[in-house]
Scaffold this motif. Structure first.
Motif, short mmCIF file in Angstrom:
data_model
loop_
_atom_site.label_atom_id
_atom_site.label_comp_id
_atom_site.label_asym_id
_atom_site.label_seq_id
_atom_site.Cartn_x
_atom_site.Cartn_y
_atom_site.Cartn_z
N THR A 92 29.07 39.81 41.07
CA THR A 92 29.48 39.65 39.68
C THR A 92 30.93 39.24 39.52
OG1 THR A 92 30.01 41.97 39.65
CG2 THR A 92 27.85 41.38 38.81
N THR A 93 31.72 39.35 40.58
CA THR A 93 33.14 39.15 40.36
C THR A 93 33.59 37.70 40.37
OG1 THR A 93 33.43 39.61 42.66
CG2 THR A 93 34.01 41.36 41.13
N THR A 94 32.85 36.81 41.01
CA THR A 94 33.27 35.42 40.99
C THR A 94 32.14 34.60 40.40
OG1 THR A 94 32.49 35.26 43.22
CG2 THR A 94 34.84 35.49 42.95
N SER A 95 32.52 33.45 39.88
CA SER A 95 31.49 32.72 39.16
C SER A 95 31.21 31.35 39.74
CB SER A 95 31.92 32.59 37.70
OG SER A 95 33.21 32.03 37.68
N THR A 96 31.67 31.15 40.98
CA THR A 96 31.35 29.87 41.60
C THR A 96 29.85 29.85 41.88
OG1 THR A 96 33.46 30.00 42.65
CG2 THR A 96 31.97 28.35 43.50
N THR A 107 33.71 35.30 49.38
CA THR A 107 34.52 36.51 49.55
C THR A 107 34.75 37.11 48.17
OG1 THR A 107 35.61 35.31 51.29
CG2 THR A 107 36.59 37.40 50.64
N PRO A 108 34.37 38.35 47.96
CA PRO A 108 34.46 38.89 46.61
C PRO A 108 35.89 39.19 46.21
CG PRO A 108 33.73 40.57 48.15
CD PRO A 108 33.87 39.30 48.94
N LEU A 109 36.14 39.07 44.94
CA LEU A 109 37.43 39.53 44.44
C LEU A 109 37.36 41.04 44.35
CD1 LEU A 109 38.01 37.11 41.44
CD2 LEU A 109 39.12 37.04 43.67
N ASN A 110 38.45 41.67 44.62
CA ASN A 110 38.50 43.12 44.46
C ASN A 110 38.87 43.41 43.00
OD1 ASN A 110 39.18 45.81 44.39
ND2 ASN A 110 39.98 45.81 46.47
N PRO A 111 37.97 44.03 42.25
CA PRO A 111 38.25 44.23 40.82
C PRO A 111 39.44 45.15 40.58
CG PRO A 111 36.23 45.36 41.44
CD PRO A 111 36.67 44.59 42.65
#
Ligand SMILES: Nc1ncnc2c1ncn2[C@@H]1O[C@H](COP(=O)(O)OP(=O)(O)OP(=O)(O)O)[C@@H](O)[C@H]1O
Length: 445
Positions: A92-96, A107-111
């Motif tokens: 859910t954290t990135t929208s590419t 690679t997920p963003l750390n919220p």
């Protein structure tokens, strides 16, 4: 056997093996809550519930885990530890959206890497302000923004804070966060699989590209060229580029001149090691975030003095102290912190010996070193002796039993008692506070 059940049985075997060497609370609190999530490309992803589990696994169990995995599978498998919440947030954290199997898993963003959770201080103020400005006006004045500095000083945190802030303003923003190694691997795979078209779409059709550790691009000629082209397309289209490096790009050996000149087009900012006050503020925030209650300020002070460069290590040290106190079922005190952090960090006075402390304290109070190490129970000797024990604990890396031994063969509980007593007395006794301050100044020039 299905893939899933084979992973489950592998993990069960791993935990059973750990059980043979680690028992009691460490097993229950640290080993049991970890779960295996996936195994691919010789990499086992292990999910753990909190940062302190992560720290514990990385520091103390990693080597054993690798060994067990080799025993169980006959192969070299590299463990990778992930927090449960990051795994959940991954999708859910990135929208590419254009990811294809050719590319590294996004690679997920750390919220949690936001501007709000970043503690500002003199060492990072400029970087913070620039990152914030870039996130408010992506593709504007600060493009590219390059943040450089030593290990664990918050470069990735600030970089991802930019992305997280952009996503608040525009939840559909296409943002890609990768390390330069990811970029290189994706590029190599795209050549191998003849998917260069997709690769270019993946990296050029973006609102922001964040690339960590660009120093790794040095000497990788083809990747450098591809990155140069990617950079130009994004920049020409006013898309935000954020980069980090471990040093000023102008000083990165073997990085081509054309890349260096692009990197410094926008704004280049440095992060340096935080000063003591900022380190204490970071520890306070961390304790709050992790719900670690009742850590006395002198303990935070102690940790911040001991770990004086790297913020990641600073946070790790706090987690270590917390786990140590939990496992020993004791409140967090300076003595416990010193015990937990033995051999970690740059103690400001590692060269200091117990012998020297005894001599200085004896001299300060007008008694002899033999009095300090002896058994006399008169107050004029007992208090300096306890102070010397307290200072030996605070200013050196020696364990309680070792200190006891050097004080005429006393038991470690006597040392602990002395430290507790001095710590308590220090809260109210200004004369003692003064004495300790002067002694410390004399011992740590
Ligand atoms: N000023 C700060 N306030 C709050 N947390 C911080 C600060 N600086 C660093 N941290 C925390 O320290 C840890 C390490 O930071 P980060 O990974 O961003 O460092 P880095 O500079 O990218 O290191 P590396 O060069 O190893 O990649 C993270 O958990 C981050 O949240």
């Amino acid at each position: 056997m299905t893939e899933l059940s084979s992973l489950e049985s592998l993990w069960e075997a791993v935990q059973n093996t750990f059980k043979q060497t680690i028992t009691g609370p460490t097993y229950e609190n640290v080993v049991a809550p970890a779960k295996a999530d996936s195994l691919s490309n010789h990499q086992l992803t292990v999910v753990v519930p909190t940062e302190y589990h992560l720290d514990w696994w990385q520091r103390s169990l990693n080597t054993q885990l690798k060994h067990i995995l080799r025993e169980q599978t006959g192969q070299d498998i590299e463990p990778r530890y992930v927090l449960t919440k990051n795994l959940i947030n991954k999708s859910t954290t990135t929208s590419t959206t254009a990811a294809t199997p050719t590319f590294q898993e996004q690679t997920p963003l750390n919220p949690e890497y936001t501007f709000e959770t970043f503690v500002e201080g003199r060492s990072n103020q400029f970087a913070y302000a620039s990152a914030y400005a870039a996130s408010e006006q992506p593709g504007g004045l600060y493009n590219p923004l390059l943040i450089y500095g030593g290990v664990g000083l918050g470069k990735t945190h600030l970089m991802q804070a930019i992305a997280n802030n952009m996503l608040i303003h525009n939840p559909n923003a296409k943002i890609k966060y990768v390390t330069s190694e990811n970029f290189m691997n994706d590029y190599i795979n795209s050549i191998k699989n003849r998917t260069q078209e997709e690769f270019r779409r993946e990296y050029r059709d973006l609102d922001a590209l964040l690339v960590d550790d660009v120093q790794f691009l040095a000497s990788k000629n083809e990747t450098e060229l591809e990155f140069f082209n990617t950079f130009n397309v994004l920049h020409d289209n006013s898309k935000q580029i954020v980069l980090t490096a471990d040093q000023n790009p102008k000083e990165i050996p073997n990085l081509t001149e054309r890349l260096v000149s692009r990197f410094v087009w926008g704004l280049t900012v440095e992060i340096t090691s935080p000063g003591l006050e900022t380190r204490i503020a970071i520890l306070n925030r961390k304790a709050e975030e992790e719900n670690i209650q009742g850590v006395p300020s002198e303990v935070l002070n102690y940790i911040a003095t001991k770990i004086n460069t790297n913020v990641r290590e600073l946070e790790g040290a706090l987690m270590r102290v917390r786990v140590y106190a939990q496992l020993h079922n004791t409140p967090i005190t300076t003595a416990i912190a010193a015990e937990a952090l033995q051999g970690i960090g740059d103690a400001p006075t590692t060269a200091l010996t117990i012998d020297l402390i005894q001599k200085k304290v004896a001299n300060f109070y007008g008694i002899t070193q033999a009095d300090i190490t002896g058994k006399k129970r008169v107050k004029t000797i007992v208090i300096p002796r306890q102070i010397a024990m307290y200072l030996s604990r605070e200013l050196t890396d020696n364990s309680l039993p070792k200190i006891g031994k050097e004080f005429g063969g006393k038991d470690h509980t006597t040392v602990l008692h002395a430290i507790d007593k001095i710590e308590k007395q220090l809260q109210a006794d200004s004369q003692l506070q003064n004495d300790i301050k002067n002694l410390k100044a004399a011992l740590t020039p």
